[in-house]
Scaffold this motif. Sequence first.
Motif, PDB file in Angstrom:
ATOM      1  N   ALA A 210       9.061 -14.325  98.666  1.00  0.00           N
ATOM      2  CA  ALA A 210       9.751 -13.374  97.744  1.00  0.00           C
ATOM      3  C   ALA A 210      10.820 -13.562  97.860  1.00  0.00           C
ATOM      4  N   SER A 211      11.961 -14.229  96.970  1.00  0.00           N
ATOM      5  CA  SER A 211      13.491 -14.856  96.806  1.00  0.00           C
ATOM      6  C   SER A 211      14.109 -14.203  96.310  1.00  0.00           C
ATOM      7  N   ASP A 212      15.845 -14.024  97.006  1.00  0.00           N
ATOM      8  CA  ASP A 212      16.397 -13.166  96.530  1.00  0.00           C
ATOM      9  C   ASP A 212      17.151 -13.813  95.687  1.00  0.00           C
ATOM     10  N   PRO A 213      17.361 -14.078  94.152  1.00  0.00           N
ATOM     11  CA  PRO A 213      18.417 -14.755  93.524  1.00  0.00           C
ATOM     12  C   PRO A 213      18.900 -15.909  93.798  1.00  0.00           C
ATOM     13  N   ALA A 214      19.483 -16.279  94.900  1.00  0.00           N
ATOM     14  CA  ALA A 214      20.632 -17.372  95.632  1.00  0.00           C
ATOM     15  C   ALA A 214      19.895 -17.822  96.425  1.00  0.00           C
ATOM     16  N   PHE A 215      18.739 -17.283  97.264  1.00  0.00           N
ATOM     17  CA  PHE A 215      18.110 -17.570  97.763  1.00  0.00           C
ATOM     18  C   PHE A 215      17.296 -19.378  97.458  1.00  0.00           C
ATOM     19  N   THR A 216      17.106 -20.573  97.912  1.00  0.00           N
ATOM     20  CA  THR A 216      16.868 -21.452  98.083  1.00  0.00           C
ATOM     21  C   THR A 216      16.351 -22.774  98.963  1.00  0.00           C
ATOM     22  N   GLY A 217      16.145 -22.113  99.841  1.00  0.00           N
ATOM     23  CA  GLY A 217      15.116 -22.595 101.020  1.00  0.00           C
ATOM     24  C   GLY A 217      13.856 -22.265 100.671  1.00  0.00           C
ATOM     25  N   GLN A 218      13.013 -22.061 100.105  1.00  0.00           N
ATOM     26  CA  GLN A 218      11.116 -21.801  99.891  1.00  0.00           C
ATOM     27  C   GLN A 218      10.532 -22.904 100.179  1.00  0.00           C
ATOM     28  N   PRO A 219      11.149 -24.588 100.229  1.00  0.00           N
ATOM     29  CA  PRO A 219      10.134 -25.564 101.404  1.00  0.00           C
ATOM     30  C   PRO A 219      10.338 -25.815 102.763  1.00  0.00           C
ATOM     31  N   ALA A 220      11.815 -25.108 103.057  1.00  0.00           N
ATOM     32  CA  ALA A 220      11.645 -24.463 104.619  1.00  0.00           C
ATOM     33  C   ALA A 220      11.138 -23.794 104.790  1.00  0.00           C
ATOM     34  N   VAL A 221      10.411 -22.297 104.309  1.00  0.00           N
ATOM     35  CA  VAL A 221       9.855 -21.178 104.862  1.00  0.00           C
ATOM     36  C   VAL A 221       8.400 -21.521 104.740  1.00  0.00           C
ATOM     37  N   ILE A 222       8.320 -22.628 103.558  1.00  0.00           N
ATOM     38  CA  ILE A 222       5.986 -22.917 103.696  1.00  0.00           C
ATOM     39  C   ILE A 222       5.892 -24.358 105.004  1.00  0.00           C
ATOM     40  N   ASN A 223       7.244 -24.286 105.639  1.00  0.00           N
ATOM     41  CA  ASN A 223       7.324 -25.031 106.494  1.00  0.00           C
ATOM     42  C   ASN A 223       6.244 -24.335 107.746  1.00  0.00           C
ATOM     43  N   GLY A 224       6.070 -23.188 107.383  1.00  0.00           N
ATOM     44  CA  GLY A 224       6.048 -22.419 108.532  1.00  0.00           C
ATOM     45  C   GLY A 224       4.027 -22.698 108.337  1.00  0.00           C
ATOM     46  N   ALA A 225       3.634 -23.061 107.424  1.00  0.00           N
ATOM     47  CA  ALA A 225       1.939 -23.161 107.357  1.00  0.00           C
ATOM     48  C   ALA A 225       2.105 -24.488 107.694  1.00  0.00           C
ATOM     49  N   SER A 226       3.399 -25.626 106.993  1.00  0.00           N
ATOM     50  CA  SER A 226       2.508 -26.709 106.581  1.00  0.00           C
ATOM     51  C   SER A 226       2.270 -27.345 108.754  1.00  0.00           C
ATOM     52  N   GLU A 227       3.657 -26.992 109.052  1.00  0.00           N
ATOM     53  CA  GLU A 227       3.749 -27.637 110.444  1.00  0.00           C
ATOM     54  C   GLU A 227       2.406 -27.125 111.027  1.00  0.00           C
ATOM     55  N   LEU A 228       2.094 -25.604 111.145  1.00  0.00           N
ATOM     56  CA  LEU A 228       1.168 -25.226 111.632  1.00  0.00           C
ATOM     57  C   LEU A 228      -0.468 -25.540 111.266  1.00  0.00           C
ATOM     58  N   LEU A 229      -0.566 -26.322 110.741  1.00  0.00           N
ATOM     59  CA  LEU A 229      -1.536 -27.079 110.543  1.00  0.00           C
ATOM     60  C   LEU A 229      -1.427 -28.492 110.270  1.00  0.00           C
ATOM     61  N   ALA A 230      -0.639 -28.840 110.236  1.00  0.00           N
ATOM     62  CA  ALA A 230      -0.154 -30.585 111.337  1.00  0.00           C
ATOM     63  C   ALA A 230      -0.602 -29.791 112.928  1.00  0.00           C
ATOM     64  N   GLU A 231      -0.182 -29.431 113.348  1.00  0.00           N
ATOM     65  CA  GLU A 231       0.046 -29.117 114.924  1.00  0.00           C
ATOM     66  C   GLU A 231      -2.254 -28.912 114.745  1.00  0.00           C
ATOM     67  N   VAL A 232      -2.597 -27.824 114.164  1.00  0.00           N
ATOM     68  CA  VAL A 232      -4.028 -27.580 114.647  1.00  0.00           C
ATOM     69  C   VAL A 232      -4.765 -29.136 114.356  1.00  0.00           C
ATOM     70  N   PHE A 233      -4.486 -29.584 112.738  1.00  0.00           N
ATOM     71  CA  PHE A 233      -5.304 -30.349 112.472  1.00  0.00           C
ATOM     72  C   PHE A 233      -4.791 -32.212 112.366  1.00  0.00           C
ATOM     73  N   GLY A 234      -3.443 -32.715 112.828  1.00  0.00           N
ATOM     74  CA  GLY A 234      -3.399 -33.353 113.158  1.00  0.00           C
ATOM     75  C   GLY A 234      -3.178 -34.137 111.888  1.00  0.00           C
ATOM     76  N   ASP A 235      -3.273 -35.159 111.528  1.00  0.00           N
ATOM     77  CA  ASP A 235      -3.585 -36.106 110.192  1.00  0.00           C
ATOM     78  C   ASP A 235      -4.248 -35.667 108.974  1.00  0.00           C
ATOM     79  N   ALA A 236      -6.078 -34.893 110.147  1.00  0.00           N
ATOM     80  CA  ALA A 236      -6.204 -34.273 108.676  1.00  0.00           C
ATOM     81  C   ALA A 236      -5.853 -33.091 107.791  1.00  0.00           C
ATOM     82  N   GLY A 237      -4.642 -33.250 109.373  1.00  0.00           N
ATOM     83  CA  GLY A 237      -3.913 -31.153 108.371  1.00  0.00           C
ATOM     84  C   GLY A 237      -2.253 -32.102 107.339  1.00  0.00           C
ATOM     85  N   ALA A 238      -3.098 -33.256 106.923  1.00  0.00           N
ATOM     86  CA  ALA A 238      -1.578 -33.610 105.858  1.00  0.00           C
ATOM     87  C   ALA A 238      -1.913 -33.411 104.643  1.00  0.00           C
ATOM     88  N   HIS A 239      -0.785 -32.521 104.002  1.00  0.00           N
ATOM     89  CA  HIS A 239      -2.366 -31.749 102.493  1.00  0.00           C
ATOM     90  C   HIS A 239      -1.018 -32.017 101.255  1.00  0.00           C
TER      91      HIS A 239
END
Length: 153
Positions: A98-127
């Motif tokens: 949910a973004s302010d109209p001027a905010f364009t950093g969605q990929p950096a926010v969702i890195n919170g999800a991606s990086e967690l999955l990499a920590e837990v699953f290693g290479d099997a977490g690549a998605h």
Amino acid sequence: MAEWTNRLKELGIELPAVAAPVAAYVPATKVGNQVWTSGQLPFVDGKLPATGKVGAEVSEDDAYGYARQATLNALAAVDDLVGIDNVSRVLKIVGFVASDPAFTGQPAVINGASELLAEVFGDAGAHARSAVGVAVLPMDTPVEVELVVELEG
């Protein structure tokens, strides 16, 4: 069979209880050898830690943490349905911010999800992934995450 439960313990991560649906749906469903989660909000003990738009009321750094929490909630839904140790790999995540109209950093926010999955699953977490900015999300949450995983055998 994977040993993701042990990996979570090594990382000091405890999966939360499955978040109760806020409408008419189930937290996750199994189709063939895949599990698809519903969009998961960053509930902690049944409550949202923040509300509002990222880039306005919510900082990008805080939203990163909320994406991580929403992903833990998605993993809890997977674990409750089929057992986390039956996951062979992560296929895709879809993150909504949910973004302010001027905010364009969605990929950096969702890195919170991606990086967690990499920590837990290693290479099997690549998605594969989508990080989408939206005007508003349920309950005015800043972040929502969906997860698709493949199961062993």
